[in-house]
Design an enzyme around this catalytic site. Structure first.
Site, PDB file in Angstrom:
ATOM      1  CD1 TRP A 142      -2.960  -0.883   0.633  1.00 24.55           C
ATOM      2  CD2 TRP A 142      -1.767  -2.575   1.082  1.00 24.55           C
ATOM      3  NE1 TRP A 142      -3.884  -2.344   0.768  1.00 24.55           N
ATOM      4  CE2 TRP A 142      -3.303  -2.415   1.211  1.00 24.55           C
ATOM      5  CE3 TRP A 142      -1.026  -2.731   2.502  1.00 24.55           C
ATOM      6  CZ2 TRP A 142      -3.725  -4.089   1.644  1.00 24.55           C
ATOM      7  CZ3 TRP A 142      -1.194  -4.288   1.884  1.00 24.55           C
ATOM      8  CH2 TRP A 142      -2.918  -5.275   2.079  1.00 24.55           C
ATOM      9  CB  CYS A 170      -8.734  -4.675  -0.083  1.00 24.94           C
ATOM     10  SG  CYS A 170      -9.687  -3.462  -0.907  1.00 24.94           S
ATOM     11  CG  HIS A 214     -11.606  -3.979   3.556  1.00 29.38           C
ATOM     12  ND1 HIS A 214     -10.561  -4.590   2.642  1.00 29.38           N
ATOM     13  CD2 HIS A 214     -11.111  -5.254   4.121  1.00 29.38           C
ATOM     14  CE1 HIS A 214     -10.060  -5.723   3.091  1.00 29.38           C
ATOM     15  NE2 HIS A 214     -10.617  -5.808   4.152  1.00 29.38           N
ATOM     16  CG  ASP A 219     -10.373  -9.928   4.281  1.00 35.53           C
ATOM     17  OD1 ASP A 219     -10.453  -9.661   4.224  1.00 35.53           O
ATOM     18  OD2 ASP A 219     -11.154  -8.515   5.047  1.00 35.53           O
ATOM     19  CG  ASN A 242     -24.033  -2.675  12.339  1.00 39.98           C
ATOM     20  OD1 ASN A 242     -23.788  -1.784  12.087  1.00 39.98           O
ATOM     21  ND2 ASN A 242     -25.277  -3.641  12.743  1.00 39.98           N
ATOM     22  CG  ASP A 298     -22.315   3.708  16.980  1.00 41.02           C
ATOM     23  OD1 ASP A 298     -22.250   2.830  15.721  1.00 41.02           O
ATOM     24  OD2 ASP A 298     -22.712   4.428  17.894  1.00 41.02           O
ATOM     25  CD  GLU A 314     -26.507   2.568  10.031  1.00 39.33           C
ATOM     26  OE1 GLU A 314     -26.085   3.108  10.909  1.00 39.33           O
ATOM     27  OE2 GLU A 314     -25.257   1.913   9.190  1.00 39.33           O
ATOM     28  CD  GLU A 337     -27.535   0.979  14.406  1.00 36.26           C
ATOM     29  OE1 GLU A 337     -26.980   1.136  13.451  1.00 36.26           O
ATOM     30  OE2 GLU A 337     -28.766   1.109  14.483  1.00 36.26           O
ATOM     31  CE1 TYR A 358      -8.435  -0.347  -0.285  1.00 35.08           C
ATOM     32  CE2 TYR A 358      -6.192  -0.022  -1.096  1.00 35.08           C
ATOM     33  CZ  TYR A 358      -7.230  -0.422  -0.724  1.00 35.08           C
ATOM     34  OH  TYR A 358      -6.874  -2.288  -0.010  1.00 35.08           O
TER      35      TYR A 358
END
Length: 791
Positions: A337, A373, A432, A455, A495, A497, A544, A549, A618
């Site tokens: 990267w 990625c 991603h 992943d 998800n 915050d 959302e 949620e 990115y």
């Protein structure tokens, strides 16, 4: 032919003998044999010719005293008329005497034609390899030619299958397949379904939990005169895959359309950019190209993991997740990267997995340079589909990278609300790319099967190795982060915050603001049987702002390292939003954004607003700040005010890096209420596409051309430009060193090639140079079969 004989007492090969003895008196018999053997003589001196002579003429060659010795003969795979005499002369004997000879396998025909019954019914006809490729959990057919007709009343045989370096019956890597009268599902068995003189046709069953991989096949036969083992022929090896068509296989998928897309489709779409500017590129997975299955099995072998675990898809995807990246185990792709790719290929140049995987195999497992990625994910999809595990490539926009297991994304600010860069280890990537794979999860509570996130991009370690998943999407959606594997990390990506912390005078930090809707947007994958984008955000998270949620987030965060980050929210009457018009700014042009402030109260509000724009990788990693501003904004009661924000090309042109990504950070405080405002907005500069125009008719075996056109969007010369062209069934990957392209100049080049496969094909092209990346194009080409064209 020379033969090797051994006593039936040699019981070391488990399952190889037609009868079982308890061993009573065996030791005494062996001692007696040893004493009675003439000095210097050995039972191995009696060859096949001598045994034949003894049977034909007992008077000339008397029977040995040791009547209880039965010979085992290890034979080569003979042709029907091949001589068996010790001196090359075949004795002439009657048919009755022939029946007394050993039963031997002379040839094996696995019926591996790509259009034949086995490959068609096992859905492996697309593999361009000539190997015998089948799927577990269903039967396959094979012919066997014997030295004489098979008599089921006196003759016995079984198949012997071995896989891995240390095959063991107890581990399922050494399989003895018995001959039975009637096949039963769920077990290794074989049955004779047809007999034609010396040829017999077998139907062979495998269980839906069989170890996948390459099996060596031999056959053992038994008759009254002894037993024989056929020689191993690599051409008769079995290549066993997972079976999404078998209901009892954990990877079973009941929708034929989805199997077509997630297992059999060898071309896909990968999304990138930002949530407001979603870009797409075509990717050649190429899982059926000759040699790719061999690379996949090479990766499994190179991992050093026990072969006995290769029947469990959970285990296999964890192995592949680690092997696609290079840390720990010298896996397929080396990540980079830095922006400097002089030691290899720029990640944006790749258009498919085939060149990468073949390069890795050709160089004996040396990592291919370089990937990011989407490259890791594209290669991962190829390997999983090749092995038979349904898989898709998934892009998450505004993807959080949680480095401290807090399950929140933490932003640290100083007393003046300026970011403290050395503390901001958590980041939010513009996008991603990872993978979903489909499987049952018997290791988890019911309801967690189906799509699993995996992943291969090396971000954080899992049990000491750079890998991630499989994490159940159901567990991620409900905040059940205590379920394996790596569910907390995936949860935070989609998800979490964003929590803002401000430094106090005494050096401590206080939570000043939280953003609840900044992470995990427009989670995208290619739609089934369509080129359209399918938004699958609902599979990863509840809507959302919904009660479900909030419960999910707060349930998950109880298991994080900052469980106390959630406090009762304070009243907020001023909000800030950044808006981008249309498709957004283009590379080489000025940037224009709109900042919208809203006052929902019935009183005047004054906002002190700080703005900072930075060039970003990115991945959300900060490279350099381009500009800072501060302004005071007065808001009347219930007023909405729009501020135009602009960034000219001259300001950012020398700072750009891969993906041309920038981030605008706004932070502020309302004078009257001390309410804190904070938001970050990522955007990219759109690059032009390559235009690809086919010239002439596309016919298998006939030369054709394409014209590739490009216009430089920059008022600068592009130096050392390279083009990369490839297409499954059209031409292998080809690199073209073009040279320099002048400012705002338009160029075109023509490439010639000969299509090798008929049907709808895609030709992919990409451009790379230091000042401009992520430039690509695709053209649909329908190739006619040569025979059809002749008509």
């Amino acid at each position: 032919m020379p033969v090797v004989t051994r006593s039936i007492r040699d019981r070391t090969a488990l399952g190889r003998f037609p009868s079982v003895t308890l061993g009573f008196g065996e030791e005494d018999t062996v001692d007696k044999e040893d004493k009675e053997k003439p000095e210097g003589n050995d039972i191995k001196t009696e060859n096949a010719c001598r045994r034949w002579l003894r049977k034909v003429c007992p008077c000339c060659c008397p029977q040995p005293n040791d009547d209880d010795v039965t010979d085992t003969v290890v034979t080569e795979t003979d042709e029907p008329d091949k001589d068996d005499g010790a001196d090359g002369e075949k004795p002439v004997i009657s048919d009755g005497k022939l029946n007394e000879l050993l039963l031997k396998v002379q040839s094996i025909e696995l019926m591996k034609n790509k259009s034949g019954e086995n490959r068609t019914e096992h859905h492996t006809s697309l593999y361009q390899s000539e190997n015998f490729i089948i799927r577990r959990g269903q039967s396959f057919q094979m012919w066997m030619t014997l030295s004489r007709p098979f008599d089921p009343t006196t003759d016995k045989l079984h198949l012997d299958l071995k896989t891995g370096s240390l095959p063991a019956v107890s581990k399922g890597t050494h399989v003895v397949v018995p001959l039975v009268d009637e096949l039963e599902d769920g077990r290794w068995e074989a049955a004779v379904v047809k007999q034609d003189d010396r040829r017999i046709k077998l139907s062979v069953n495998s269980p839906p939990t069989a170890v996948i991989g390459r099996y060596k096949l031999t056959v053992e036969t038994f008759c009254a005169n002894g037993q024989a083992i056929s020689a191993h022929d690599p051409a008769n090896d079995l290549y066993m895959l997972f079976n999404p068509w078998c209901e009892d296989d954990p990877v079973f998928m009941d929708s034929d359309d989805e199997r077509q897309e997630y297992v059999l489709n060898d071309i896909g779409r990968i999304y990138y950019g930002t949530q407001y500017q979603i870009g797409v590129r075509t990717w050649n997975y190429g899982q059926f190209v000759d040699g790719i299955l061999a690379v996949c099995l090479f990766m499994l072998e190179k991992s050093g993991t026990p072969t006995s675990g290769w029947g469990d898809p959970v285990n296999v995807v964890r192995i592949i997740s680690a092997m696609v990246n290079s840390p720990d185990d010298s896996g397929v792709v080396e990540g980079n990267w830095s922006g400097d790719y002089s030691g290899g290929t720029s990640p944006t140049v790749w258009s498919g997995s085939v060149e990468i995987l073949k390069g890795y195999h050709k160089n004996s497992g040396t990592p291919v340079k370089y990937g990011q990625c989407w490259v890791f994910a594209g290669v991962f999809t190829t390997v999983l589909r090749c092995l038979g595990i349904p898989s898709r490539t998934v892009t998450n926009f505004s993807s959080a990278h949680d480095t401290d297991t807090s399950l929140t994304t933490d932003v640290y600010l100083d007393e003046n609300l300026e970011p403290i860069e050395y503390l901001n280890a958590d980041s939010i990537w513009n996008f991603h790319v990872w993978n979903d794979c489909w499987m049952a999860r018997p290791d988890l509570p019911p309801g967690n099967g189906g799509w699993q996130a995996v992943d291969a991009t090396p971000q954080e370690t899992s049990q000491g190795t750079f890998r991630c998943g499989p994490a159940s999407l159901a567990a991620v959606r409900n905040g059940h982060v205590y379920l394996k594997h790596d569910t907390p990390f995936v949860f935070a990506e989609v998800n979490s915050d964003k929590i803002y912390w401000q430094k106090n005078a005494d050096g401590t930090f206080s939570q000043i603001y939280s953003e609840k809707k900044t992470v995990g947007h427009s989670i995208s994958t290619k739609a089934v049987d369509s080129e359209e984008r399918n938004d699958i955000t609902h599979l990863y998270k509840h809507p959302e702002g919904s009660e479900e949620e909030r419960i999910s987030v707060e349930t998950a965060c109880r298991y994080g390292s900052k469980a106390g980050a959630y406090s009762s929210p304070t009243a907020e009457d001023v909000s800030v939003q950044i808006i981008i018009e249309g498709e957004g700014p283009k590379m080489g042009k000025d940037v224009e954004l709109t900042i919208v402030l809203r006052n929902s109260s019935s009183e005047n509000r004054t906002v002190i607003l700080h703005s900072q724009v930075a060039v970003m990788y990115y991945t959300g990693v900060h490279k350099d700040t381009v500009r800072k501003d501060q302004t005071d904004v007065d808001l009347l009661p219930n007023e909405e005010k729009s501020l135009e924000w602009a960034l000219d090309y001259q300001t950012y042109k020398d700072q750009l890096i891969d993906q041309a990504a920038l981030m605008l950070t706004l932070s502020g405080r309302v004078k009257e209420t001390l309410q804190v405002l904070a938001t970050q907005f990522n955007f990219r500069l759109r690059t032009p596409d390559l235009l690809i125009k086919p010239i002439g008719k596309a016919v298998v075996g006939e030369k054709m051309s394409v014209e590739i056109s490009f216009t430089n969007p920059l008022p600068q010369v592009l130096k050392a430009v390279t083009f990369h062209v490839e297409g499954l069934g059209l031409l292998p990957a080809r690199k073209i060193n073009y040279g320099d392209i002048g400012r705002h100049a338009s160029v075109s080049l023509t490439e010639h090639f000969v299509p090798t496969l008929p049907g709808p094909r895609k030709l992919l092209a990409s451009l790379d140079c230091k000042k401009l990346t992520q430039v690509h194009g695709v053209s649909d080409i329908t190739v006619e079969d040569k025979s059809n064209n002749a008509l």
